[in-house]
Design a protein around this motif. Structure first.
Motif, PDB file in Angstrom:
ATOM      1  N   VAL A   1      -6.188   3.945  -8.344  1.00 36.15           N
ATOM      2  CA  VAL A   1      -5.923   4.943  -7.086  1.00 36.15           C
ATOM      3  C   VAL A   1      -4.685   4.436  -6.388  1.00 36.15           C
ATOM      4  CG1 VAL A   1      -6.850   5.709  -4.884  1.00 36.15           C
ATOM      5  CG2 VAL A   1      -8.463   5.346  -7.118  1.00 36.15           C
ATOM      6  N   ASN A   2      -3.688   5.370  -5.934  1.00 37.22           N
ATOM      7  CA  ASN A   2      -2.278   5.006  -5.323  1.00 37.22           C
ATOM      8  C   ASN A   2      -2.682   4.733  -3.994  1.00 37.22           C
ATOM      9  OD1 ASN A   2      -1.003   5.439  -7.963  1.00 37.22           O
ATOM     10  ND2 ASN A   2      -0.907   7.467  -7.571  1.00 37.22           N
ATOM     11  N   ASP A   3      -3.544   4.008  -3.636  1.00 34.43           N
ATOM     12  CA  ASP A   3      -3.700   3.530  -2.126  1.00 34.43           C
ATOM     13  C   ASP A   3      -2.468   2.505  -1.614  1.00 34.43           C
ATOM     14  OD1 ASP A   3      -4.504   1.115  -3.435  1.00 34.43           O
ATOM     15  OD2 ASP A   3      -5.819   0.744  -1.778  1.00 34.43           O
ATOM     16  N   LEU A   4      -2.597   2.074  -0.376  1.00 33.50           N
ATOM     17  CA  LEU A   4      -1.714   1.243   0.018  1.00 33.50           C
ATOM     18  C   LEU A   4      -1.529  -0.062  -0.711  1.00 33.50           C
ATOM     19  CD1 LEU A   4       0.287   0.722   2.272  1.00 33.50           C
ATOM     20  CD2 LEU A   4      -1.407   0.070   3.522  1.00 33.50           C
ATOM     21  N   THR A   5      -2.670  -0.511  -1.241  1.00 33.73           N
ATOM     22  CA  THR A   5      -2.478  -1.868  -1.973  1.00 33.73           C
ATOM     23  C   THR A   5      -1.847  -1.490  -3.301  1.00 33.73           C
ATOM     24  OG1 THR A   5      -4.551  -2.842  -0.973  1.00 33.73           O
ATOM     25  CG2 THR A   5      -3.949  -4.005  -3.216  1.00 33.73           C
ATOM     26  N   HIS A   6      -2.032  -0.696  -3.967  1.00 33.92           N
ATOM     27  CA  HIS A   6      -1.621  -0.081  -5.263  1.00 33.92           C
ATOM     28  C   HIS A   6       0.011  -0.082  -4.913  1.00 33.92           C
ATOM     29  CE1 HIS A   6      -0.436   2.196  -8.756  1.00 33.92           C
ATOM     30  NE2 HIS A   6      -1.391   1.735  -9.440  1.00 33.92           N
ATOM     31  N   ALA A   7       0.416   0.445  -3.970  1.00 30.83           N
ATOM     32  CA  ALA A   7       1.832   0.756  -3.387  1.00 30.83           C
ATOM     33  C   ALA A   7       2.558  -0.566  -3.505  1.00 30.83           C
ATOM     34  CB  ALA A   7       1.706   1.658  -2.281  1.00 30.83           C
ATOM     35  N   GLY A   8       1.834  -1.663  -2.788  1.00 32.18           N
ATOM     36  CA  GLY A   8       2.582  -2.879  -2.784  1.00 32.18           C
ATOM     37  C   GLY A   8       2.569  -3.664  -4.012  1.00 32.18           C
ATOM     38  N   LEU A   9       1.495  -3.545  -5.039  1.00 35.27           N
ATOM     39  CA  LEU A   9       1.647  -3.900  -6.184  1.00 35.27           C
ATOM     40  C   LEU A   9       2.693  -3.540  -7.019  1.00 35.27           C
ATOM     41  CD1 LEU A   9      -2.266  -4.396  -6.712  1.00 35.27           C
ATOM     42  CD2 LEU A   9      -0.611  -6.225  -6.496  1.00 35.27           C
ATOM     43  N   TYR A  10       2.667  -2.004  -6.855  1.00 36.27           N
ATOM     44  CA  TYR A  10       3.967  -1.408  -7.713  1.00 36.27           C
ATOM     45  C   TYR A  10       5.459  -1.918  -7.076  1.00 36.27           C
ATOM     46  CZ  TYR A  10       6.890   2.223  -9.248  1.00 36.27           C
ATOM     47  OH  TYR A  10       8.085   2.988  -9.800  1.00 36.27           O
ATOM     48  N   ILE A  11       5.490  -1.811  -5.907  1.00 40.93           N
ATOM     49  CA  ILE A  11       6.702  -2.321  -5.382  1.00 40.93           C
ATOM     50  C   ILE A  11       7.047  -3.742  -5.691  1.00 40.93           C
ATOM     51  CG2 ILE A  11       8.119  -2.888  -3.452  1.00 40.93           C
ATOM     52  CD1 ILE A  11       6.590  -0.317  -2.022  1.00 40.93           C
ATOM     53  N   ASP A  12       5.761  -4.523  -5.660  1.00 43.66           N
ATOM     54  CA  ASP A  12       6.247  -5.977  -5.993  1.00 43.66           C
ATOM     55  C   ASP A  12       6.634  -6.208  -7.482  1.00 43.66           C
ATOM     56  OD1 ASP A  12       6.085  -8.807  -5.694  1.00 43.66           O
ATOM     57  OD2 ASP A  12       4.089  -8.945  -6.577  1.00 43.66           O
ATOM     58  N   SER A  13       6.090  -5.184  -8.538  1.00 44.43           N
ATOM     59  CA  SER A  13       6.197  -5.415  -9.858  1.00 44.43           C
ATOM     60  C   SER A  13       7.850  -5.021 -10.235  1.00 44.43           C
ATOM     61  CB  SER A  13       5.274  -4.577 -10.572  1.00 44.43           C
ATOM     62  OG  SER A  13       5.564  -3.289 -10.389  1.00 44.43           O
ATOM     63  N   ARG A  14       8.253  -4.430  -9.258  1.00 37.74           N
ATOM     64  CA  ARG A  14       9.750  -3.820  -9.337  1.00 37.74           C
ATOM     65  C   ARG A  14      10.834  -5.115  -8.893  1.00 37.74           C
ATOM     66  NH1 ARG A  14       6.725  -1.268 -12.108  1.00 37.74           N
ATOM     67  NH2 ARG A  14       6.942   0.983 -12.622  1.00 37.74           N
ATOM     68  N   ILE A  15      10.476  -5.416  -7.633  1.00 42.55           N
ATOM     69  CA  ILE A  15      11.553  -6.180  -7.047  1.00 42.55           C
ATOM     70  C   ILE A  15      11.099  -7.864  -6.948  1.00 42.55           C
ATOM     71  CG2 ILE A  15      12.237  -4.309  -5.414  1.00 42.55           C
ATOM     72  CD1 ILE A  15      10.631  -5.650  -3.179  1.00 42.55           C
ATOM     73  N   PHE A  16       9.987  -8.087  -7.470  1.00 42.83           N
ATOM     74  CA  PHE A  16       9.346  -9.630  -7.549  1.00 42.83           C
ATOM     75  C   PHE A  16       9.811 -10.215  -6.180  1.00 42.83           C
ATOM     76  CE2 PHE A  16      10.927  -8.083 -11.885  1.00 42.83           C
ATOM     77  CZ  PHE A  16       9.798  -8.095 -12.345  1.00 42.83           C
ATOM     78  N   ARG A  17       9.383  -9.721  -4.932  1.00 38.25           N
ATOM     79  CA  ARG A  17       9.500 -10.100  -3.704  1.00 38.25           C
ATOM     80  C   ARG A  17       8.187 -10.295  -3.033  1.00 38.25           C
ATOM     81  NH1 ARG A  17      13.782 -13.392  -3.341  1.00 38.25           N
ATOM     82  NH2 ARG A  17      13.264 -13.338  -1.167  1.00 38.25           N
ATOM     83  N   SER A  18       7.222 -10.999  -3.631  1.00 36.21           N
ATOM     84  CA  SER A  18       5.793 -10.895  -2.986  1.00 36.21           C
ATOM     85  C   SER A  18       5.385 -11.327  -1.806  1.00 36.21           C
ATOM     86  CB  SER A  18       5.004 -12.007  -4.329  1.00 36.21           C
ATOM     87  OG  SER A  18       5.090 -11.571  -5.646  1.00 36.21           O
ATOM     88  N   PHE A  19       6.240 -12.203  -1.127  1.00 40.41           N
ATOM     89  CA  PHE A  19       5.919 -12.751   0.140  1.00 40.41           C
ATOM     90  C   PHE A  19       6.408 -11.540   1.134  1.00 40.41           C
ATOM     91  CE2 PHE A  19       7.315 -14.523   4.034  1.00 40.41           C
ATOM     92  CZ  PHE A  19       6.295 -15.313   4.228  1.00 40.41           C
ATOM     93  N   GLU A  20       7.451 -10.919   0.910  1.00 41.43           N
ATOM     94  CA  GLU A  20       7.806  -9.918   1.494  1.00 41.43           C
ATOM     95  C   GLU A  20       7.021  -8.614   1.611  1.00 41.43           C
ATOM     96  OE1 GLU A  20       9.902 -11.679  -0.232  1.00 41.43           O
ATOM     97  OE2 GLU A  20      11.827 -11.949   0.743  1.00 41.43           O
ATOM     98  N   VAL A  21       6.541  -8.164   0.328  1.00 43.73           N
ATOM     99  CA  VAL A  21       5.686  -7.207   0.119  1.00 43.73           C
ATOM    100  C   VAL A  21       4.574  -7.238   0.763  1.00 43.73           C
ATOM    101  CG1 VAL A  21       4.637  -5.682  -1.662  1.00 43.73           C
ATOM    102  CG2 VAL A  21       7.081  -6.421  -2.174  1.00 43.73           C
ATOM    103  N   PHE A  22       3.715  -8.583   0.695  1.00 43.86           N
ATOM    104  CA  PHE A  22       2.435  -8.628   1.164  1.00 43.86           C
ATOM    105  C   PHE A  22       2.387  -8.751   2.565  1.00 43.86           C
ATOM    106  CE2 PHE A  22       1.879  -9.145  -3.290  1.00 43.86           C
ATOM    107  CZ  PHE A  22       0.648  -8.379  -3.587  1.00 43.86           C
ATOM    108  N   ILE A  23       3.572  -9.345   3.114  1.00 48.91           N
ATOM    109  CA  ILE A  23       3.869  -9.397   4.757  1.00 48.91           C
ATOM    110  C   ILE A  23       3.792  -7.934   5.344  1.00 48.91           C
ATOM    111  CG2 ILE A  23       5.500  -9.713   6.441  1.00 48.91           C
ATOM    112  CD1 ILE A  23       4.089 -12.405   6.076  1.00 48.91           C
ATOM    113  N   VAL A  24       4.442  -7.017   4.452  1.00 44.93           N
ATOM    114  CA  VAL A  24       4.438  -5.630   4.861  1.00 44.93           C
ATOM    115  C   VAL A  24       3.242  -4.795   4.916  1.00 44.93           C
ATOM    116  CG1 VAL A  24       5.458  -3.188   4.338  1.00 44.93           C
ATOM    117  CG2 VAL A  24       6.967  -5.253   4.278  1.00 44.93           C
ATOM    118  N   LEU A  25       2.472  -5.340   3.916  1.00 42.85           N
ATOM    119  CA  LEU A  25       1.148  -4.813   3.733  1.00 42.85           C
ATOM    120  C   LEU A  25       0.476  -5.184   5.010  1.00 42.85           C
ATOM    121  CD1 LEU A  25       0.151  -4.639  -0.125  1.00 42.85           C
ATOM    122  CD2 LEU A  25       1.099  -2.838   1.224  1.00 42.85           C
ATOM    123  N   THR A  26       0.401  -6.330   4.916  1.00 45.36           N
ATOM    124  CA  THR A  26      -0.484  -7.005   6.031  1.00 45.36           C
ATOM    125  C   THR A  26      -0.049  -6.441   7.497  1.00 45.36           C
ATOM    126  OG1 THR A  26      -0.401  -9.167   4.856  1.00 45.36           O
ATOM    127  CG2 THR A  26      -0.966  -9.146   7.417  1.00 45.36           C
TER     128      THR A  26
END
Length: 227
Positions: A173-198
């Motif tokens: 399901v394309n929820d907010l967490t799924h969106a973060g995982l998708y972006i992380d898989s493209r830019i490989f910036r896990s820290f920044e992505v999950f800070i934004v999600l938080t």
């Protein structure tokens, strides 16, 4: 030296759109399932309040199963177990909605029944002595009191389950967490992505809590009890 690169997220219109879509999907599923789950919880609480033997036992079993199994197990059972048994095909978001409705209803029903137990038995006895029908007793006298008395518990439970909805990303399901995982898989910036999600989850939770508290403050107790 590690450098923060948040611009890799916000400079892309695609990523901004995906995050906004994730927020919309998460809120839509949470609110819809919460409302439906609340209605189902009222029916379950009514069954327990009336102590209809067989249905009462089934209600007890339902509440215990929901409260003592992880949401992820319930989600997988509904998404993969039931379709393999009955042979139907649903979109993933509908499976997620059903799982969340069931999850909400189990917890809300437990809270609501606890609220009924806090009501003085003298009110029930007085209503019966006046010849008030059971339907009127439940909907006009008891239920409004329970909702008002247990409102903080309902709100806390709703926010808590909202914060667990990230699990629905596990079924696609394309929820907010799924969106973060998708972006992380493209830019490989896990820290920044999950800070934004938080930050997004915290903001949404605070807004929801504010809205729920405002709604409570706007309730006219006298009119509510005379619905």
């Amino acid at each position: 030296m590690f450098t923060l690169r948040f611009f890799e997220i916000y400079r892309s219109e695609e990523y901004i759109y995906i995050l906004l879509e994730g927020v919309f999907v998460t809120l839509s599923l949470s609110i819809t399932s919460g409302v439906i789950g609340f209605i189902v919880a009222i029916l379950i609480a009514l069954i327990k309040f009336k102590k209809i033997f067989i249905l009462n036992k089934l209600s007890d079993a339902f509440i215990e199963i929901i409260r003592n199994t992880p949401l992820i197990v319930q989600l997988f059972f509904i998404t993969f177990g039931l379709p393999s048994l009955f042979g139907y095909v649903w979109p993933f978001w509908l499976h997620a909605l059903l799982a969340l409705v069931i999850h909400y209803s189990g917890y809300f029903a437990a809270i609501m029944y606890t609220g009924f137990l806090t009501i003085s038995k003298s009110q029930v006895e007085a209503a019966k002595s006046l010849g008030i029908k059971n339907y009127i007793l439940f909907t006009k006298i008891l239920l409004p009191q329970v909702i008002l008395n247990m409102y903080p518990s309902f709100c806390s439970q709703f926010i808590f389950i909202f914060l667990t909805t990230g699990l629905i990303s596990e079924i696609g399901v394309n929820d907010l967490t799924h969106a973060g995982l998708y972006i992380d898989s493209r830019i490989f910036r896990s820290f920044e992505v999950f800070i934004v999600l938080t930050i997004l989850y915290v903001l949404i939770a605070l807004i929801l809590r504010k809205v729920l508290n405002t709604f409570l403050s706007l309730i006219d107790y006298k009119k509510f009890s005379n619905l």
